[in-house]
Design a protein around this motif. Structure first.
Motif, mmCIF file in Angstrom:
data_model
loop_
_atom_site.group_PDB
_atom_site.id
_atom_site.type_symbol
_atom_site.label_atom_id
_atom_site.label_comp_id
_atom_site.label_asym_id
_atom_site.label_seq_id
_atom_site.Cartn_x
_atom_site.Cartn_y
_atom_site.Cartn_z
ATOM 1 N N ALA A 109 0.843 -1.206 0.000
ATOM 2 C CA ALA A 109 0.000 0.000 0.000
ATOM 3 C C ALA A 109 0.876 1.252 0.000
ATOM 4 C CB ALA A 109 -0.939 -0.004 1.204
ATOM 5 N N LEU A 110 1.946 1.233 0.797
ATOM 6 C CA LEU A 110 2.875 2.367 0.829
ATOM 7 C C LEU A 110 3.501 2.588 -0.551
ATOM 8 C CD1 LEU A 110 4.441 4.500 2.561
ATOM 9 C CD2 LEU A 110 6.205 2.739 2.817
ATOM 10 N N LEU A 111 3.944 1.521 -1.186
ATOM 11 C CA LEU A 111 4.558 1.641 -2.514
ATOM 12 C C LEU A 111 3.566 2.169 -3.545
ATOM 13 C CD1 LEU A 111 6.768 -1.573 -2.766
ATOM 14 C CD2 LEU A 111 7.427 0.730 -2.058
ATOM 15 N N LYS A 150 5.981 19.565 -4.744
ATOM 16 C CA LYS A 150 5.065 19.483 -3.607
ATOM 17 C C LYS A 150 4.955 18.015 -3.187
ATOM 18 C CE LYS A 150 0.191 20.003 -2.726
ATOM 19 N NZ LYS A 150 -1.088 20.247 -3.356
ATOM 20 N N SER A 151 4.950 17.781 -1.873
ATOM 21 C CA SER A 151 4.878 16.411 -1.360
ATOM 22 C C SER A 151 3.647 16.236 -0.490
ATOM 23 C CB SER A 151 6.115 16.079 -0.518
ATOM 24 O OG SER A 151 7.248 16.046 -1.320
ATOM 25 N N GLU A 152 3.048 15.075 -0.594
ATOM 26 C CA GLU A 152 1.896 14.740 0.239
ATOM 27 C C GLU A 152 2.387 13.973 1.464
ATOM 28 O OE1 GLU A 152 -2.250 12.127 0.084
ATOM 29 O OE2 GLU A 152 -0.980 12.218 -1.685
ATOM 30 N N ASP A 153 1.898 14.351 2.645
ATOM 31 C CA ASP A 153 2.237 13.628 3.871
ATOM 32 C C ASP A 153 1.448 12.326 3.954
ATOM 33 O OD1 ASP A 153 4.076 15.465 4.779
ATOM 34 O OD2 ASP A 153 2.666 16.533 6.051
ATOM 35 N N LEU A 154 2.076 11.331 4.524
ATOM 36 C CA LEU A 154 1.455 10.023 4.699
ATOM 37 C C LEU A 154 0.209 10.123 5.565
ATOM 38 C CD1 LEU A 154 1.804 6.888 4.350
ATOM 39 C CD2 LEU A 154 2.929 6.942 6.557
ATOM 40 N N ASN A 155 -0.837 9.442 5.139
ATOM 41 C CA ASN A 155 -2.089 9.383 5.879
ATOM 42 C C ASN A 155 -2.467 7.899 5.956
ATOM 43 O OD1 ASN A 155 -4.927 9.190 6.384
ATOM 44 N ND2 ASN A 155 -5.176 11.317 5.760
ATOM 45 N N TYR A 156 -2.392 7.324 7.163
ATOM 46 C CA TYR A 156 -2.648 5.884 7.318
ATOM 47 C C TYR A 156 -4.068 5.503 6.909
ATOM 48 C CZ TYR A 156 1.735 5.698 9.927
ATOM 49 O OH TYR A 156 3.054 5.781 10.294
ATOM 50 N N THR A 157 -5.030 6.369 7.168
ATOM 51 C CA THR A 157 -6.417 6.078 6.776
ATOM 52 C C THR A 157 -6.525 5.971 5.260
ATOM 53 O OG1 THR A 157 -7.226 7.252 8.724
ATOM 54 C CG2 THR A 157 -8.812 6.871 6.943
ATOM 55 N N LYS A 158 -5.904 6.914 4.560
ATOM 56 C CA LYS A 158 -5.927 6.894 3.095
ATOM 57 C C LYS A 158 -5.249 5.638 2.556
ATOM 58 C CE LYS A 158 -4.862 9.786 -0.881
ATOM 59 N NZ LYS A 158 -4.377 11.109 -1.302
ATOM 60 N N LEU A 159 -4.104 5.274 3.159
ATOM 61 C CA LEU A 159 -3.423 4.049 2.719
ATOM 62 C C LEU A 159 -4.322 2.831 2.892
ATOM 63 C CD1 LEU A 159 0.285 4.169 3.958
ATOM 64 C CD2 LEU A 159 -0.581 4.496 1.666
ATOM 65 N N ALA A 160 -4.992 2.758 4.032
ATOM 66 C CA ALA A 160 -5.843 1.599 4.314
ATOM 67 C C ALA A 160 -7.023 1.530 3.341
ATOM 68 C CB ALA A 160 -6.352 1.662 5.753
ATOM 69 N N ILE A 161 -7.674 2.656 3.116
ATOM 70 C CA ILE A 161 -8.885 2.662 2.287
ATOM 71 C C ILE A 161 -8.584 2.568 0.799
ATOM 72 C CG2 ILE A 161 -10.848 4.086 1.565
ATOM 73 C CD1 ILE A 161 -10.908 5.168 4.470
ATOM 74 N N LYS A 162 -7.645 3.383 0.331
ATOM 75 C CA LYS A 162 -7.421 3.497 -1.110
ATOM 76 C C LYS A 162 -6.385 2.533 -1.677
ATOM 77 C CE LYS A 162 -6.754 7.033 -4.618
ATOM 78 N NZ LYS A 162 -6.570 8.454 -4.895
ATOM 79 N N TYR A 163 -5.378 2.167 -0.887
ATOM 80 C CA TYR A 163 -4.257 1.418 -1.453
ATOM 81 C C TYR A 163 -4.057 0.016 -0.887
ATOM 82 C CZ TYR A 163 -3.105 5.984 -3.322
ATOM 83 O OH TYR A 163 -3.152 7.182 -3.972
ATOM 84 N N SER A 164 -4.759 -0.353 0.184
ATOM 85 C CA SER A 164 -4.552 -1.694 0.733
ATOM 86 C C SER A 164 -5.743 -2.587 0.418
ATOM 87 C CB SER A 164 -4.342 -1.648 2.244
ATOM 88 O OG SER A 164 -5.571 -1.493 2.911
ATOM 89 N N GLN A 165 -5.542 -3.862 0.641
ATOM 90 C CA GLN A 165 -6.609 -4.835 0.431
ATOM 91 C C GLN A 165 -7.090 -5.299 1.799
ATOM 92 O OE1 GLN A 165 -4.561 -7.786 -1.804
ATOM 93 N NE2 GLN A 165 -4.757 -6.689 -3.736
ATOM 94 N N ASN A 166 -8.175 -4.698 2.248
ATOM 95 C CA ASN A 166 -8.847 -5.121 3.495
ATOM 96 C C ASN A 166 -8.032 -4.939 4.772
ATOM 97 O OD1 ASN A 166 -11.050 -5.971 1.887
ATOM 98 N ND2 ASN A 166 -9.990 -7.888 1.485
ATOM 99 N N LEU A 167 -7.136 -3.976 4.810
ATOM 100 C CA LEU A 167 -6.434 -3.677 6.057
ATOM 101 C C LEU A 167 -7.060 -2.435 6.683
ATOM 102 C CD1 LEU A 167 -2.611 -4.047 5.277
ATOM 103 C CD2 LEU A 167 -4.107 -5.673 6.427
ATOM 104 N N GLY A 168 -7.100 -2.413 7.985
ATOM 105 C CA GLY A 168 -7.578 -1.233 8.692
ATOM 106 C C GLY A 168 -6.446 -0.251 8.911
ATOM 107 N N LYS A 169 -6.826 0.968 9.282
ATOM 108 C CA LYS A 169 -5.834 2.016 9.546
ATOM 109 C C LYS A 169 -4.821 1.570 10.594
ATOM 110 C CE LYS A 169 -5.558 6.414 11.924
ATOM 111 N NZ LYS A 169 -6.284 7.442 12.641
#
Length: 170
Positions: free
Chosen positions: A34-36, A121-140
């Motif tokens: 998800a991070l990648l 410009k850089s976007e700061d990491l958002n764990y909620t966004k990673l969980a919802i948009k980029y991971s497969q069924n992981l919670g924040k």
């Protein structure tokens, strides 16, 4: 031979670590993936990605520089009649990754500071966004716990004087 991210994740998943965190190898892999995906998405849109506790990866160098040059000289009256030309100089943007000051301080690491150059410009990491948009069924909480553990393990390995090779894209 440097350790890979797979080696780091393997050490995060040891018997002792598994009982403490409840995270499986699959969850560590999904969180890292998800991070990648988030980093690649930001790069594809021309932005950088900032993981404040670990790493900032962005584009460095200015993409465009406009230089104004006036020909002639003399009085202001002469300047009105002088032809002005704009030259567009294209500079290559290059990806740049730098470990965060917080990470370096936490693990007692020293790295050369790079010269200040314009950055995208850089976007700061958002764990909620990673969980919802980029991971497969992981919670924040799972994404946050897995990534924090991986980053901590990377810091421990670097502090011990070992090398780690991290690919930031598939």
């Amino acid at each position: 031979m440097p350790l890979t991210i797979d080696d780091v994740i393997d050490s995060c998943c040891g018997a002792k670590a598994k009982t403490l965190s409840g995270l499986t190898r699959e969850k560590f892999d999904l969180a890292w993936d998800a991070l990648l995906k988030w980093i690649v998405h930001n790069f594809d849109s021309g932005q950088g990605a900032n993981f404040p506790q670990f790493l900032k990866i962005t584009w460095r160098g200015s993409q465009y520089e406009v230089a104004q040059s006036a020909r002639g000289g003399g009085s202001d009256q002469d300047a009105k009649h002088t032809s002005r030309s704009s030259t567009l100089m294209v500079h290559e943007r290059r990806p740049h990754a730098a470990l965060s000051e917080a990470f370096l301080t936490q693990f007692g690491l020293k790295f050369r500071k790079t010269p200040d150059l314009p950055e995208a410009k850089s976007e700061d990491l958002n764990y909620t966004k990673l969980a919802i948009k980029y991971s497969q069924n992981l919670g924040k909480e799972e994404v946050a716990a897995a990534l924090k553990r991986i980053v901590s393990k990377i810091g421990e390995v670097l502090h011990a004087g070992e090398e780690v090779e991290i690919q930031l894209a598939h």
